[in-house]
Scaffold this motif. Structure first.
Motif, PDB file in Angstrom:
ATOM      1  N   LYS A  30     -74.736 -28.816 -46.899  1.00  0.00           N
ATOM      2  CA  LYS A  30     -73.354 -28.653 -46.436  1.00  0.00           C
ATOM      3  C   LYS A  30     -73.207 -27.391 -45.603  1.00  0.00           C
ATOM      4  O   LYS A  30     -72.539 -27.392 -44.561  1.00  0.00           O
ATOM      5  N   LEU A  36     -71.606 -33.790 -46.614  1.00  0.00           N
ATOM      6  CA  LEU A  36     -71.404 -33.785 -48.055  1.00  0.00           C
ATOM      7  C   LEU A  36     -72.421 -34.705 -48.723  1.00  0.00           C
ATOM      8  O   LEU A  36     -72.508 -35.891 -48.391  1.00  0.00           O
ATOM      9  N   ASP A 232     -65.970 -32.695 -45.288  1.00  0.00           N
ATOM     10  CA  ASP A 232     -64.744 -32.537 -46.065  1.00  0.00           C
ATOM     11  C   ASP A 232     -63.564 -32.344 -45.115  1.00  0.00           C
ATOM     12  O   ASP A 232     -63.727 -32.201 -43.893  1.00  0.00           O
ATOM     13  N   ARG A 233     -62.356 -32.366 -45.667  1.00  0.00           N
ATOM     14  CA  ARG A 233     -61.148 -32.344 -44.835  1.00  0.00           C
ATOM     15  C   ARG A 233     -61.040 -31.060 -44.016  1.00  0.00           C
ATOM     16  O   ARG A 233     -60.601 -31.091 -42.856  1.00  0.00           O
TER      17      ARG A 233
END
Length: 280
Positions: A30, A36, A232-233
């Protein structure tokens, strides 16, 4: 001491992946790529880590990861990252995007420039190049595709432009004859992209998490499809904010069928089915 000599000092043994080694590998991946490595990928990760550590002669996965951590510029990092990237792609995947692109580029001023930000083994950028040539037959030399991917092995395969007949089955026959050469004898069952198509594309390895992208100018469209789902967001939002200023006025961002950016950023607005335009 080189990475190779460090690994050579480690005696090979039966490898097993401990829970903490899986978590450590996930953190390293990551941090390096933004990808992820979820719990649902544990089985795949265990096989991958064991394979890479054994191939490098490490006594354990932990030792392998330690050497990687000590050698951030090691070539083994490329193989480590490549082992976890997924190159699921196809020619003219999500066909409606190419129909939209064909109509769109006919309205644009020349030259036309497109960034394919997850080029994989080349099927998407070659599909883009075919679309440009078919949409703008009189604009030869005025259309370019910049094709990038973090997987160095995939980019190398894309540059070669060689595919099995099975891989090109979704290409219309008239385009197959126009833009591909069929292999004979030992090459039977294979096709190669013709130079008229290959010469439109610049293939380069690129990590989207790099602090600087070697971008020269802006793009009429950016294709970043089925890639953001691996981030991820927060990472998704950062990338979208970086994409926005790289688009020309009214330029388009094409996303994958399972990706929705509407609630992630105010830099883009939805224009059509998984197609966005930059705001401002």
């Amino acid at each position: 001491m080189t990475t190779t000599s460090l690994f050579a000092q480690l005696a090979p043994s039966v490898l097993a992946v401990e829970p903490e080694e899986f978590e450590r590998a996930a953190r390293m991946l990551k941090a390096r790529t933004g990808i992820l490595l979820g719990e649902h990928k544990r089985e795949m990760a265990i096989r991958t880590l064991g394979m890479r550590a054994r191939r490098m002669g490490a006594e354990s996965v932990g030792a392998y990861l330690s050497v990687l951590a000590q050698s951030p510029d090691s070539a083994e990092w490329h193989d480590f990252v490549n082992a976890f990237t997924i190159n699921h792609t196809a020619f003219f995947r999500e066909q409606h995007h190419f129909e939209i692109l064909k109509k769109f580029v006919r309205t644009r001023s020349k030259p036309i420039s497109i960034w394919c930000a997850a080029a994989s083994t080349g099927e998407e950028p070659y599909s883009l190049a075919m679309t440009l040539r078919e949409a703008l037959p009189a604009a030869q030399g005025q259309c370019r595709v910049w094709a990038t991917d973090i997987d160095t092995q995939a980019i190398a395969r894309a540059r070669k432009g060689v595919y099995t007949l099975e891989r090109v089955k979704d290409i219309p026959e008239e385009l197959l004859k126009k833009y591909f050469l069929r292999g004979t004898a030992a090459k039977a069952g294979l096709v190669r992209v013709k130079p008229i198509l290959r010469d439109m594309i610049d293939f380069e390895p690129l990590n989207l998490l790099d602090s600087r992208w070697p971008v020269d100018g802006k793009f009429d469209a950016i294709f970043c499809r089925n890639t953001m789902i691996y981030f991820d967001r927060d990472t998704q939002s950062v990338l979208l904010d970086r994409f926005a200023p790289l688009l020309k006025k009214d330029g388009l961002l094409f996303a994958g069928h399972s990706e929705n950016f509407t609630y992630l950023t105010k830099r883009f607005k939805l224009q059509g089915q998984t197609v966005y335009t930059a705001v401002g």
